[in-house]
Design an enzyme around this catalytic site. Structure first.
Site, PDB file in Angstrom:
ATOM      1  N   CYS A 116      39.293  35.454  45.142  1.00  0.00           N
ATOM      2  CA  CYS A 116      40.302  34.416  44.897  1.00  0.00           C
ATOM      3  C   CYS A 116      40.565  34.182  43.402  1.00  0.00           C
ATOM      4  O   CYS A 116      41.491  33.470  43.039  1.00  0.00           O
ATOM      5  CB  CYS A 116      39.895  33.116  45.574  1.00  0.00           C
ATOM      6  SG  CYS A 116      39.673  33.332  47.343  1.00  0.00           S
ATOM      7  N   HIS A 258      43.853  27.586  42.491  1.00  0.00           N
ATOM      8  CA  HIS A 258      43.733  28.372  43.718  1.00  0.00           C
ATOM      9  C   HIS A 258      43.709  27.383  44.889  1.00  0.00           C
ATOM     10  O   HIS A 258      42.977  26.389  44.867  1.00  0.00           O
ATOM     11  CB  HIS A 258      42.448  29.211  43.658  1.00  0.00           C
ATOM     12  CG  HIS A 258      42.051  29.744  44.975  1.00  0.00           C
ATOM     13  ND1 HIS A 258      42.936  30.417  45.788  1.00  0.00           N
ATOM     14  CD2 HIS A 258      40.879  29.691  45.659  1.00  0.00           C
ATOM     15  CE1 HIS A 258      42.318  30.764  46.898  1.00  0.00           C
ATOM     16  NE2 HIS A 258      41.067  30.326  46.848  1.00  0.00           N
ATOM     17  N   ASN A 288      44.483  28.997  52.597  1.00  0.00           N
ATOM     18  CA  ASN A 288      43.940  29.732  51.453  1.00  0.00           C
ATOM     19  C   ASN A 288      44.356  31.202  51.565  1.00  0.00           C
ATOM     20  O   ASN A 288      43.869  31.919  52.433  1.00  0.00           O
ATOM     21  CB  ASN A 288      42.411  29.576  51.475  1.00  0.00           C
ATOM     22  CG  ASN A 288      41.707  30.361  50.386  1.00  0.00           C
ATOM     23  OD1 ASN A 288      42.287  31.237  49.751  1.00  0.00           O
ATOM     24  ND2 ASN A 288      40.435  30.059  50.181  1.00  0.00           N
TER      25      ASN A 288
HETATM   26  N1  COA Z   1      36.272  21.674  63.338  1.00  0.00           N
HETATM   27  C1  COA Z   1      35.439  20.679  63.713  1.00  0.00           C
HETATM   28  N2  COA Z   1      34.204  20.548  63.238  1.00  0.00           N
HETATM   29  C2  COA Z   1      33.783  21.459  62.349  1.00  0.00           C
HETATM   30  C3  COA Z   1      34.600  22.515  61.902  1.00  0.00           C
HETATM   31  C4  COA Z   1      35.897  22.601  62.451  1.00  0.00           C
HETATM   32  N3  COA Z   1      36.754  23.569  62.094  1.00  0.00           N
HETATM   33  N4  COA Z   1      33.929  23.256  61.006  1.00  0.00           N
HETATM   34  C5  COA Z   1      32.722  22.697  60.864  1.00  0.00           C
HETATM   35  N5  COA Z   1      32.630  21.606  61.682  1.00  0.00           N
HETATM   36  C6  COA Z   1      31.507  20.689  61.846  1.00  0.00           C
HETATM   37  C7  COA Z   1      30.185  21.311  61.488  1.00  0.00           C
HETATM   38  O1  COA Z   1      29.662  22.027  62.583  1.00  0.00           O
HETATM   39  C8  COA Z   1      29.370  20.104  61.125  1.00  0.00           C
HETATM   40  O2  COA Z   1      28.927  19.519  62.325  1.00  0.00           O
HETATM   41  P1  COA Z   1      27.454  18.853  62.436  1.00  0.00           P
HETATM   42  O3  COA Z   1      27.468  17.757  61.413  1.00  0.00           O
HETATM   43  O4  COA Z   1      27.412  18.416  63.843  1.00  0.00           O
HETATM   44  O5  COA Z   1      26.514  19.971  62.082  1.00  0.00           O
HETATM   45  C9  COA Z   1      30.370  19.142  60.514  1.00  0.00           C
HETATM   46  O6  COA Z   1      31.663  19.594  60.949  1.00  0.00           O
HETATM   47  C10 COA Z   1      30.321  19.114  58.999  1.00  0.00           C
HETATM   48  O7  COA Z   1      30.279  20.452  58.538  1.00  0.00           O
HETATM   49  P2  COA Z   1      30.325  20.790  57.012  1.00  0.00           P
HETATM   50  O8  COA Z   1      30.257  22.272  56.839  1.00  0.00           O
HETATM   51  O9  COA Z   1      29.334  19.939  56.284  1.00  0.00           O
HETATM   52  O10 COA Z   1      31.789  20.267  56.646  1.00  0.00           O
HETATM   53  P3  COA Z   1      32.442  20.096  55.243  1.00  0.00           P
HETATM   54  O11 COA Z   1      32.859  18.696  55.053  1.00  0.00           O
HETATM   55  O12 COA Z   1      31.622  20.731  54.161  1.00  0.00           O
HETATM   56  O13 COA Z   1      33.774  20.949  55.400  1.00  0.00           O
HETATM   57  C11 COA Z   1      34.647  23.073  54.725  1.00  0.00           C
HETATM   58  C12 COA Z   1      33.682  22.326  55.649  1.00  0.00           C
HETATM   59  C13 COA Z   1      34.537  24.551  55.014  1.00  0.00           C
HETATM   60  C14 COA Z   1      36.059  22.585  55.037  1.00  0.00           C
HETATM   61  C15 COA Z   1      34.298  22.733  53.254  1.00  0.00           C
HETATM   62  O14 COA Z   1      32.913  22.907  53.058  1.00  0.00           O
HETATM   63  C16 COA Z   1      35.027  23.587  52.284  1.00  0.00           C
HETATM   64  O15 COA Z   1      36.242  23.573  52.213  1.00  0.00           O
HETATM   65  N6  COA Z   1      34.308  24.347  51.440  1.00  0.00           N
HETATM   66  C17 COA Z   1      34.919  25.243  50.494  1.00  0.00           C
HETATM   67  C18 COA Z   1      35.253  26.510  51.191  1.00  0.00           C
HETATM   68  C19 COA Z   1      36.251  27.328  50.435  1.00  0.00           C
HETATM   69  O16 COA Z   1      37.129  26.811  49.819  1.00  0.00           O
HETATM   70  N7  COA Z   1      36.094  28.656  50.535  1.00  0.00           N
HETATM   71  C20 COA Z   1      36.967  29.574  49.921  1.00  0.00           C
HETATM   72  C21 COA Z   1      36.765  29.553  48.460  1.00  0.00           C
HETATM   73  S1  COA Z   1      37.798  30.711  47.717  1.00  0.00           S
END
Ligand code: COA
Length: 333
Positions: A116, A258, A288
Site C-alpha cells: 500500500c 492511503h 482499501n
Molecule cells: N464483522 C463483525 N465482527 C467482526 C468483524 C466483522 N467483519 N471482524 C472482526 N469482528 C469481531 C472480532 O471477531 C472481535 O470479536 P470478539 O471481541 O468477540 O473477539 C471484534 O469484532 C473486535 O475485533 P478487532 O479485530 O479488535 O476489531 P477492530 O476494532 O480492531 O477492527 C479492523 C478490525 C480490521 C477493522 C481494524 O483493526 C483495522 O482496520 N485495522 C487496520 C487494518 C488495515 O488497514 N489493513 C490494511 C493496511 S494497508
C-alpha cells in the site's frame, strides 16, 4: 530522452475502477458481519471488484491513458512507466503489458512492489529519474486487485479490500521541483502483520536435491497491529517529509492518505491538527485499493475541481512490509 534535470511537476491524473460493486449488505450474506459493524469500524460501504475477464493490466492502462490525456501528451511521449502493484497479472511483471496496451512505444516499463506504500515509493522513484535528467515524462501507476487474494471467509480482512487503478504523469521542469519533500521507511521486524505469502511443498528433483513448489496463499492480517502501526508512524513520516520541504502542516491544502480505514485517516489528521475540510477520503465507495488508493482519490478530487493547480498535497502510503512513506507535492505545472 535527455531531460531538463531540475525538478518535476505532476501534470495529469487518471483512474479506473471495476463496475461490479459489493456492498456491506452483500458481504453479510458471505460472512458473519453487518453494514453497521463495517461502517463504524472502517468507514467503508462498498468496494468495486474486478470481474473474471478484467486484468490488472487493463485497469492500469485505462488509468494511465486518462492521465496522459489530461497531461496533454500522447503515449508515444512517455519515457518510463512504473507500475506499483502487489497483484500483477504475471509475477514476472505487468508493466510491459501495460506499455503494450497503451502503445507507449518509446517507454521502458517495470513493476515496483511496496504494497500500500507502492504509489508513494514509485512517485519518489520517478522523481529520481527525472531529477537526474535520465527521463523526462514518466507515468506512475498504482494498481491492485486484492480481491484475487483475499480470504473471502475471513470477516476480519475481506471487508476491507477493493480493486482499482490510479495514475499520474510526471514531467521534468527547468526551474522548480514540485515534489517538495519525501520520506520513506520499512521495518521487516513487523513483516508478519500483513502477508500474501508464498507457501511451497518439498519436491525432490534428484537424490539429495529438494526444491520448493507451491503458490501464494490468501491474505493474513493482524488488524490491531496494523492499525497501531499506521496511527503511530503516518503522522511522524508526514512531519519528516514536511520538514524536508521546509513547510509546516499549515501549508497543506489537502491531505490524501492511503485509504485503509476512516478511523486511521481521522486519527492522523487530528494528530497533525489538519481540519476535516482538508482531508480527502473516498474509502466509503472503494474500500482499501492498496497501491491504487492515493491516485484514485487524487484523480477524483482533481476532476471534481476540489484540488486546483498550485495546491500543496501531503500524501502518505503505509502497509505490508511493513512500509510507510510520505510525499509532499504541488499539483500541476
Ligand atoms: N464483522 C463483525 N465482527 C467482526 C468483524 C466483522 N467483519 N471482524 C472482526 N469482528 C469481531 C472480532 O471477531 C472481535 O470479536 P470478539 O471481541 O468477540 O473477539 C471484534 O469484532 C473486535 O475485533 P478487532 O479485530 O479488535 O476489531 P477492530 O476494532 O480492531 O477492527 C479492523 C478490525 C480490521 C477493522 C481494524 O483493526 C483495522 O482496520 N485495522 C487496520 C487494518 C488495515 O488497514 N489493513 C490494511 C493496511 S494497508
Amino acid at each position: 530522452m535527455k531531460g531538463l534535470g531540475a525538478g518535476m511537476a505532476i501534470i495529469g491524473c487518471g483512474s479506473a475502477t471495476p463496475s461490479q460493486v459489493m456492498t456491506n449488505k452483500d458481504l453479510s450474506q458471505l460472512v458473519d458481519t453487518s453494514d453497521e459493524w463495517i461502517r463504524t469500524r472502517t468507514g467503508i460501504s462498498k468496494r468495486h471488484l474486478a470481474s473474471e475477464d478484467v486484468s490488472l493490466s487493463d485497469l492500469s492502462a485505462q488509468a494511465a491513458a486518462a492521465a496522459i490525456k489530461m497531461a496533454g501528451l500522447t503515449p508515444a511521449d512517455i519515457d518510463l512507466i512504473i507500475l506499483a502493484t502487489s497483484t500483477a497479472d504475471d509475477l514476472f511483471g505487468s508493466a510491459a503489458k501495460v506499455q503494450e496496451l497503451l502503445e507507449a512505444s518509446q517507454a521502458v516499463a517495470f513493476d515496483l512492489t511496496a504494497a500500500c506504500s507502492g504509489f508513494v515509493f514509485a512517485l519518489v522513484t520517478a522523481a529520481q529519474f527525472i531529477r537526474t535528467g535520465t527521463y523526462q515524462r514518466v507515468v506512475v501507476i498504482g494498481a491492485d486487485m486484492l480481491s484475487r487474494w483475499v480470504d473471502w471467509s475471513d470477516r476480519s480482512s475481506c471487508i476491507l479490500f477493493g480493486d482499482g487503478a490510479g495514475a499520474v504523469v510526471c514531467q521534468g521542469i527547468a526551474d522548480h521541483d514540485h515534489l517538495l519533500g519525501f520520506e520513506m521507511h520499512s521495518d521487516g521486524k513487523q513483516h508478519d502483520s500483513l502477508n500474501l505469502s508464498y507457501q511451497g511443498k518439498a519436491k525432490t528433483l534428484k537424490e539429495g536435491m529438494v526444491i520448493s513448489q507451491g503458490s501464494y496463499q490468501p491474505i493474513t492480517m493482524n488488524g490491531r497491529e496494523v492499525y497501531r502501526f499506521a496511527v503511530a508512524k503516518v503522522p511522524e513520516v508526514i512531519e519528516k517529509a514536511l520538514f524536508r520541504a521546509d513547510l509546516t502542516t499549515d501549508d497543506i491544502d489537502w491531505l490524501i492518505l492511503h485509504q485503509a480505514n476512516q478511523r486511521i485517516i481521522e486519527a492522523v489528521a487530528s494528530r497533525l491538527k489538519i481540519p476535516a475540510e482538508k482531508v480527502i477520503a473516498n474509502l466509503d465507495e472503494y474500500g482499501n485499493t492498496s497501491a491504487a488508493s492515493i491516485p484514485i482519490a487524487l484523480d477524483e478530487a482533481v476532476r471534481e475541481g476540489k484540488i486546483q493547480p498550485g495546491d500543496i498535497i501531503a500524501s502518505s502510503g503505509f502497509g505490508a512490509g511493513l512500509t510507510w512513506g510520505a510525499a509532499i507535492f504541488r499539483w500541476g505545472n
